[in-house]
Design a protein around this motif. Sequence first.
Motif, PDB file in Angstrom:
ATOM      1  N   HIS A 101       0.827  -1.207   0.000  1.00  0.00           N
ATOM      2  CA  HIS A 101       0.000   0.000   0.000  1.00  0.00           C
ATOM      3  C   HIS A 101       0.863   1.260   0.000  1.00  0.00           C
ATOM      4  N   LEU A 102       1.925   1.254   0.782  1.00  0.00           N
ATOM      5  CA  LEU A 102       2.786   2.433   0.860  1.00  0.00           C
ATOM      6  C   LEU A 102       3.474   2.715  -0.475  1.00  0.00           C
ATOM      7  N   ARG A 103       3.923   1.653  -1.143  1.00  0.00           N
ATOM      8  CA  ARG A 103       4.561   1.849  -2.450  1.00  0.00           C
ATOM      9  C   ARG A 103       3.559   2.380  -3.466  1.00  0.00           C
ATOM     10  N   ARG A 104       2.329   1.895  -3.405  1.00  0.00           N
ATOM     11  CA  ARG A 104       1.306   2.388  -4.322  1.00  0.00           C
ATOM     12  C   ARG A 104       0.983   3.853  -4.034  1.00  0.00           C
ATOM     13  N   ILE A 105       0.897   4.230  -2.756  1.00  0.00           N
ATOM     14  CA  ILE A 105       0.638   5.624  -2.394  1.00  0.00           C
ATOM     15  C   ILE A 105       1.748   6.525  -2.913  1.00  0.00           C
ATOM     16  N   GLN A 106       3.000   6.084  -2.758  1.00  0.00           N
ATOM     17  CA  GLN A 106       4.136   6.867  -3.239  1.00  0.00           C
ATOM     18  C   GLN A 106       4.065   7.049  -4.756  1.00  0.00           C
ATOM     19  N   ARG A 107       3.754   5.972  -5.467  1.00  0.00           N
ATOM     20  CA  ARG A 107       3.677   6.046  -6.930  1.00  0.00           C
ATOM     21  C   ARG A 107       2.528   6.936  -7.387  1.00  0.00           C
ATOM     22  N   ASP A 108       1.358   6.745  -6.774  1.00  0.00           N
ATOM     23  CA  ASP A 108       0.192   7.536  -7.177  1.00  0.00           C
ATOM     24  C   ASP A 108       0.378   9.017  -6.842  1.00  0.00           C
ATOM     25  N   PHE A 109       1.020   9.300  -5.708  1.00  0.00           N
ATOM     26  CA  PHE A 109       1.255  10.688  -5.305  1.00  0.00           C
ATOM     27  C   PHE A 109       2.142  11.407  -6.318  1.00  0.00           C
ATOM     28  N   GLU A 110       3.225  10.762  -6.716  1.00  0.00           N
ATOM     29  CA  GLU A 110       4.156  11.391  -7.653  1.00  0.00           C
ATOM     30  C   GLU A 110       3.540  11.528  -9.042  1.00  0.00           C
ATOM     31  N   ASP A 111       2.679  10.558  -9.429  1.00  0.00           N
ATOM     32  CA  ASP A 111       1.985  10.675 -10.716  1.00  0.00           C
ATOM     33  C   ASP A 111       1.000  11.839 -10.697  1.00  0.00           C
ATOM     34  N   ARG A 112       0.304  11.993  -9.590  1.00  0.00           N
ATOM     35  CA  ARG A 112      -0.728  13.020  -9.500  1.00  0.00           C
ATOM     36  C   ARG A 112      -0.139  14.425  -9.484  1.00  0.00           C
ATOM     37  N   PHE A 113       1.053  14.564  -8.868  1.00  0.00           N
ATOM     38  CA  PHE A 113       1.667  15.893  -8.752  1.00  0.00           C
ATOM     39  C   PHE A 113       2.949  15.996  -9.584  1.00  0.00           C
ATOM     40  N   ARG A 114       2.940  15.307 -10.702  1.00  0.00           N
ATOM     41  CA  ARG A 114       4.119  15.330 -11.570  1.00  0.00           C
ATOM     42  C   ARG A 114       4.362  16.738 -12.111  1.00  0.00           C
ATOM     43  N   ALA A 115       3.300  17.457 -12.443  1.00  0.00           N
ATOM     44  CA  ALA A 115       3.455  18.805 -12.996  1.00  0.00           C
ATOM     45  C   ALA A 115       4.095  19.754 -11.989  1.00  0.00           C
ATOM     46  N   GLU A 116       3.847  19.554 -10.685  1.00  0.00           N
ATOM     47  CA  GLU A 116       4.437  20.400  -9.654  1.00  0.00           C
ATOM     48  C   GLU A 116       5.838  19.957  -9.259  1.00  0.00           C
ATOM     49  N   GLY A 117       6.237  18.784  -9.762  1.00  0.00           N
ATOM     50  CA  GLY A 117       7.573  18.283  -9.444  1.00  0.00           C
ATOM     51  C   GLY A 117       7.705  17.739  -8.032  1.00  0.00           C
ATOM     52  N   PHE A 118       6.578  17.335  -7.405  1.00  0.00           N
ATOM     53  CA  PHE A 118       6.631  16.798  -6.039  1.00  0.00           C
ATOM     54  C   PHE A 118       7.172  15.375  -6.054  1.00  0.00           C
ATOM     55  N   ARG A 119       7.987  15.093  -5.040  1.00  0.00           N
ATOM     56  CA  ARG A 119       8.516  13.743  -4.817  1.00  0.00           C
ATOM     57  C   ARG A 119       8.170  13.308  -3.408  1.00  0.00           C
ATOM     58  N   LEU A 120       7.968  12.011  -3.231  1.00  0.00           N
ATOM     59  CA  LEU A 120       7.604  11.485  -1.916  1.00  0.00           C
ATOM     60  C   LEU A 120       8.514  10.322  -1.557  1.00  0.00           C
ATOM     61  N   GLN A 121       9.067  10.392  -0.366  1.00  0.00           N
ATOM     62  CA  GLN A 121       9.891   9.296   0.137  1.00  0.00           C
ATOM     63  C   GLN A 121       9.271   8.803   1.453  1.00  0.00           C
ATOM     64  N   ILE A 122       9.089   7.494   1.554  1.00  0.00           N
ATOM     65  CA  ILE A 122       8.485   6.890   2.746  1.00  0.00           C
ATOM     66  C   ILE A 122       9.519   5.999   3.403  1.00  0.00           C
ATOM     67  N   SER A 123       9.762   6.232   4.678  1.00  0.00           N
ATOM     68  CA  SER A 123      10.763   5.460   5.419  1.00  0.00           C
ATOM     69  C   SER A 123      10.344   3.993   5.513  1.00  0.00           C
ATOM     70  N   PRO A 124      11.274   3.045   5.357  1.00  0.00           N
ATOM     71  CA  PRO A 124      10.943   1.622   5.393  1.00  0.00           C
ATOM     72  C   PRO A 124      10.303   1.165   6.699  1.00  0.00           C
ATOM     73  N   GLU A 125      10.646   1.827   7.830  1.00  0.00           N
ATOM     74  CA  GLU A 125      10.104   1.350   9.099  1.00  0.00           C
ATOM     75  C   GLU A 125       8.627   1.675   9.280  1.00  0.00           C
ATOM     76  N   LEU A 126       8.015   2.420   8.326  1.00  0.00           N
ATOM     77  CA  LEU A 126       6.597   2.745   8.458  1.00  0.00           C
ATOM     78  C   LEU A 126       5.717   1.493   8.450  1.00  0.00           C
ATOM     79  N   ALA A 127       6.105   0.495   7.659  1.00  0.00           N
ATOM     80  CA  ALA A 127       5.303  -0.727   7.595  1.00  0.00           C
ATOM     81  C   ALA A 127       5.234  -1.395   8.964  1.00  0.00           C
TER      82      ALA A 127
END
Length: 624
Positions: A534-560
């Motif tokens: 789920h976290l990887r999908r959220i990261q991918r969808d977030f960056e796709d949705r805000f690609r025009a703004e150049g937003f990047r998202l990094q999620i720490s591995p320990e979140l799972a």
Amino acid sequence: MSVWIQNLQTQLEKRPVLILHGNVRDWYIDQNGCVYRSLTQLLHALGKRLPVKFHEWIHYDPIDGERVVSDGPPRGSSQASTVAAEFQSASFAKSSSGSQKTSETASPRIPITRTLGRWDRILAEVDKNRFVIFNYLDKAVGYRQTGYGEEEKEVILRLEKLIHHIGANHRLILIALQDSMIPIEIYTYSPKTAVFAIPMPDKQDRLAYLKHRWGSESTKYRSHAELVADLTDGLFLWDVHNVAELFGDQSIQSEGEVKKLVNKYRLGEQEDHWGTLSLEKLDGAMNWFIEQEGVKGQNHAIEKVIDVLCMARAGLSGIASGTSSKPRGVLFFAGPTGVGKTYLAKKLAKFLFGTEEAFIRFDMSEFKEEHTVSKLIGSPPGYVGYEQGGALTNAVRTRPFSVILFDEVEKAHPKIMDIFLQILDDGRLTDSRGQTVFFTETVIIFTSNLGTRTHNTHGYPIAERAELEEILQNTSMDEEQIAQQIREHFVRSVVQFFVYEISRPELLNRIGNNIVPFNYIHTHDAQRLIVGSHLRRIQRDFEDRFRAEGFRLQISPELADWFVERFGREMAQYGGRGITNALDKELVPLLARAVLQAEYHGWKNHHFTIQIDQDRLQLQSLSQ
């Protein structure tokens, strides 16, 4: 000949009035291989075999009026060579020796009531025998729930009088599409009248026509006749003729080529997704579902799905039952809520047909009442929504290659089960308008929460949930043993539901060994895998949705691990939905506030990082 043709001949011998309905616009074939290209031709052939000789053959329809032919059936209609012999008798064909000619007259169009009045007189006479065919009866006067107009009442009354007065030496054939469209006054308590349904051609008829069409044993397509007869189940004999024509002079060897050709006629020019399903893709299916699409913790279910796909790809679906007209695959997904049953079905549609739009879902909780069957196949004639057709039949007609999911099937009304039985048995369904829809290229999936209930469908308490809890809390077994016990529990619950609770073992037999139990998401390892997905999908969808703004998202591995520790109990109870709820509660609000802040300040190319700080989620925003 077909049994129904024998029965029709018997009725013609015994009754002066027949009301025919059903498949009245098709071609027909008898035991001698004679093909009749209209019901009129068949009726004339049967009429000529009666002991009585008819002096006049009368044809009537509301548009063209009346045609009267002396001493024989009317000429002028195109006839197949196989039926020509039926009409080349002295009574209506001129021979070389100068035998008598047929006289045919057509009366000017006059009101139907006057025609019926004249018939009332001449069909009571004994000096001449008359064979009368009345076409489109339901268009001249159709059944109405709201009552009839004065003209319609007169037509019905004259028909009643005519039927009452008709002599045993005459025959009156009334033809309509459906018996429900015929005024009941015409045949109720009428000993002279029989209502006769003309069926769709059965396999015997279709096979007989194909053998007639393709000739002797030496014909190259003769060996395919049995398969084509199976595949054309539900089609008219006229359709079977067109399918046979498609073969032409083509060199067709394998069963796959035969199926492709028949599908071309039934479904139109559709991409053959099953024929193009490569072996390499099947070999990599397990990895595709798990790694690429994130179906976690359900390896056993994925393996069973792949087994069904292999049988379908090999063309062996339905081979054990001896029919090729069944759906490509039938699966029953059983397990608790939120473990990925619907998700796997949706990904299966994407795997097979390249898009999740080929996934068709029906929530069976919307079909608890008996009348809701009309939602699936359409309302009967005269009812609201008749012209719209059924949701199920329309969907499959639009997408014949699809995965169809019937969600929470135990909540459906028992009458809905009859529809499922027809789909699984025949691979087709006829909607309320008489149109046949084929399910032969679909995968049918039922899902259910059977095994987790506290009350059955009749409202009585049951111990399914308690038995499941007992397995989960058993400390004497390891995780694999618990998983095996859970799978057996769900399979047992499905069997008990069909056999004892709703007494429909025949439906269970059609599902066979394809009950697929899903694992309970109760172990930390399974939960960690799903949260990570789920976290990887959220990261991918977030960056796709805000690609025009150049937003990047990094999620720490320990979140799972953090989510599993805090929300593991909810995940065990609610499955994937428990995970979604946890993410919506803790993670999504942080992202939402960060995005809104970036929008307010007009920031671009920001890098957002989510990590754990003092046992709480923290989000950092850095400009790049």
